[in-house]
Design an enzyme around this catalytic site. Structure first.
Site, PDB file in Angstrom:
ATOM      1  N   SER A  66       5.211   4.193  -1.309  1.00  0.00           N
ATOM      2  CA  SER A  66       5.250   5.649  -1.101  1.00  0.00           C
ATOM      3  C   SER A  66       4.689   6.108   0.234  1.00  0.00           C
ATOM      4  O   SER A  66       4.867   7.271   0.590  1.00  0.00           O
ATOM      5  CB  SER A  66       4.488   6.367  -2.207  1.00  0.00           C
ATOM      6  N   LYS A  69       7.078   7.719   2.359  1.00  0.00           N
ATOM      7  CA  LYS A  69       7.423   9.142   2.179  1.00  0.00           C
ATOM      8  C   LYS A  69       6.845   9.988   3.312  1.00  0.00           C
ATOM      9  O   LYS A  69       7.397  11.028   3.662  1.00  0.00           O
ATOM     10  CB  LYS A  69       6.900   9.634   0.821  1.00  0.00           C
ATOM     11  N   TYR A 191      16.483   4.930  -0.521  1.00  0.00           N
ATOM     12  CA  TYR A 191      15.093   5.179  -0.932  1.00  0.00           C
ATOM     13  C   TYR A 191      14.377   3.859  -1.259  1.00  0.00           C
ATOM     14  O   TYR A 191      13.248   3.620  -0.811  1.00  0.00           O
ATOM     15  CB  TYR A 191      15.078   6.128  -2.137  1.00  0.00           C
ATOM     16  N   TYR A 243      -0.835  11.421  -5.196  1.00  0.00           N
ATOM     17  CA  TYR A 243      -0.332  11.584  -6.569  1.00  0.00           C
ATOM     18  C   TYR A 243      -1.063  12.711  -7.284  1.00  0.00           C
ATOM     19  O   TYR A 243      -1.461  13.690  -6.678  1.00  0.00           O
ATOM     20  CB  TYR A 243      -0.442  10.266  -7.350  1.00  0.00           C
ATOM     21  N   VAL A 261       2.127   2.597  -4.190  1.00  0.00           N
ATOM     22  CA  VAL A 261       1.806   1.685  -5.291  1.00  0.00           C
ATOM     23  C   VAL A 261       1.697   0.219  -4.848  1.00  0.00           C
ATOM     24  O   VAL A 261       1.322  -0.635  -5.637  1.00  0.00           O
ATOM     25  CB  VAL A 261       2.793   1.793  -6.479  1.00  0.00           C
TER      26      VAL A 261
HETATM   27  N1  GLU Z   1       9.195   2.800  -4.828  1.00  0.00           N
HETATM   28  C1  GLU Z   1       8.213   3.337  -5.714  1.00  0.00           C
HETATM   29  C2  GLU Z   1       8.856   4.203  -6.789  1.00  0.00           C
HETATM   30  O1  GLU Z   1       9.725   4.958  -6.519  1.00  0.00           O
HETATM   31  C3  GLU Z   1       7.227   4.112  -4.906  1.00  0.00           C
HETATM   32  C4  GLU Z   1       6.154   4.644  -5.740  1.00  0.00           C
HETATM   33  C5  GLU Z   1       4.888   4.854  -5.022  1.00  0.00           C
HETATM   34  O2  GLU Z   1       4.469   4.097  -4.170  1.00  0.00           O
HETATM   35  O3  GLU Z   1       4.264   5.856  -5.392  1.00  0.00           O
HETATM   36  O4  GLU Z   1       8.526   4.136  -7.920  1.00  0.00           O
END
Ligand code: GLU
Length: 307
Positions: A66, A69, A191, A243, A261
């Site tokens: 993430s 992002k 993604y 989060y 994660v």
């Molecule tokens: N690729 C992971 C998902 O979409 C990223 C989640 C994350 O790192 O928060 O679940």
């Protein structure tokens, strides 16, 4: 610049964190991530004047997940400016990173770009603009770091793609409200690839440095964002970057940050430095358990935070 004694403080943290390194749980819903040894730990600080301080496994690459992002949102913000916020909100979600619940009542407009739903809309913006959204992102982080060999790990991307039912559901649901311009499956594919980019702590801290530097990347000299937009993106990291634990994280650490994660967390202190910590064991919210603790100790022991 007069820095705190970063080498000594990092050494202390590295020593004190030992019992916490295996306290968290390595993410296993993406099978490839479950293979990473839980006891890994690395931390790196890169200052605006170019000094690099690191301990532990700070040069070992890991799956940024993430944290991608942050870079994807930066590119989308570059492309659309404030029009981006017509499609993605700027409020903390108060729900898990992969939750679908708000999407129905809020008619397919995700709360923020740092939860999965919001990131899918951001990736849609990139897919619309670039032939390979993930390639554009890889090139972007290569420019930010100067590391020409950065890439995504195809095995991790495929592992996530094979277990992406929830993200697929989310993308199709968003599409049903007309908030995706590209085919949902193409967005999911890009993604998963962008989440599988691999970087180490030094590279991630270096890549985030533009946010501490008024929007200019120190390595390439590239103006990534204007100063005001860099402020806004950092503010979003503060409220939404960790989060459903963003409130607790800010209380404890006091820095804008983005976690993933894979166990990485990158944080910035405007005007001074960017820091990245990696420890794959996660807490119940999906943040690196030892990572959050280390950053808490860093800001407490240096006396440095945005507050
Ligand atoms: N690729 C992971 C998902 O979409 C990223 C989640 C994350 O790192 O928060 O679940």
């Amino acid at each position: 610049m007069n820095h705190p004694n970063y080498p000594a403080i990092l050494e202390e943290i590295h020593r004190d964190i030992a019992p916490w390194r295996t306290a968290g749980r390595v993410a296993d819903y993406i099978p490839e991530l479950a293979r990473v040894p839980a006891e890994r730990f690395g931390m790196a600080i890169v200052t605006l004047d170019g000094s690099v301080y690191s301990v532990g496994d700070a040069y070992e690459r890991f799956s940024i997940q993430s944290i991608s992002k942050l870079f994807a949102c930066t590119l989308a913000f570059q492309l659309l400016g404030d029009a981006l916020w017509e499609r993605v909100g700027r409020e903390p979600s108060g729900t898990a990173f992969n939750s679908l619940v708000q999407l129905e009542t809020e008619r397919g407009k995700p709360r923020n770009p740092f939860i999965n739903a919001g990131a899918l809309v951001v990736t849609d913006v990139l897919c619309r603009r670039f032939v390979g959204a993930e390639t554009a992102l890889v090139q972007f982080v290569r420019r930010l770091t100067g590391a020409a060999d950065l890439d995504y790990d195809l095995r991790v991307a495929q592992s996530e793609l094979a277990h992406a039912e929830r993200n697929r559901a989310m993308a199709h649901f968003i599409a049903s409200f007309g908030n995706l311009e590209m085919p949902a499956d193409a967005v999911i594919d890009a993604y998963c690839r962008q989440c599988a980019i691999e970087m180490n702590c030094v590279e991630l801290a270096t890549a985030a440095l533009f946010l501490a530097n008024g929007g200019v990347a120190p390595v390439s000299g590239e103006r990534v964002l204007d100063a005001s937009s860099a402020k806004r993106l950092s503010a979003l990291m503060l409220t939404c970057g960790t989060y459903d634990a963003a409130g607790d994280f800010v209380y404890r650490v006091g820095l804008p940050a983005k976690s993933g994660v894979g166990g990485g967390i990158v944080a910035v202190l405007p005007g001074e430095m960017a820091v990245c910590v990696w420890s794959p064991g996660l807490d119940a919210n999906g943040n690196s358990l030892a990572g959050v603790k280390s950053l808490e100790w860093l800001t407490t022991r240096t006396g440095q935070s945005i507050f």
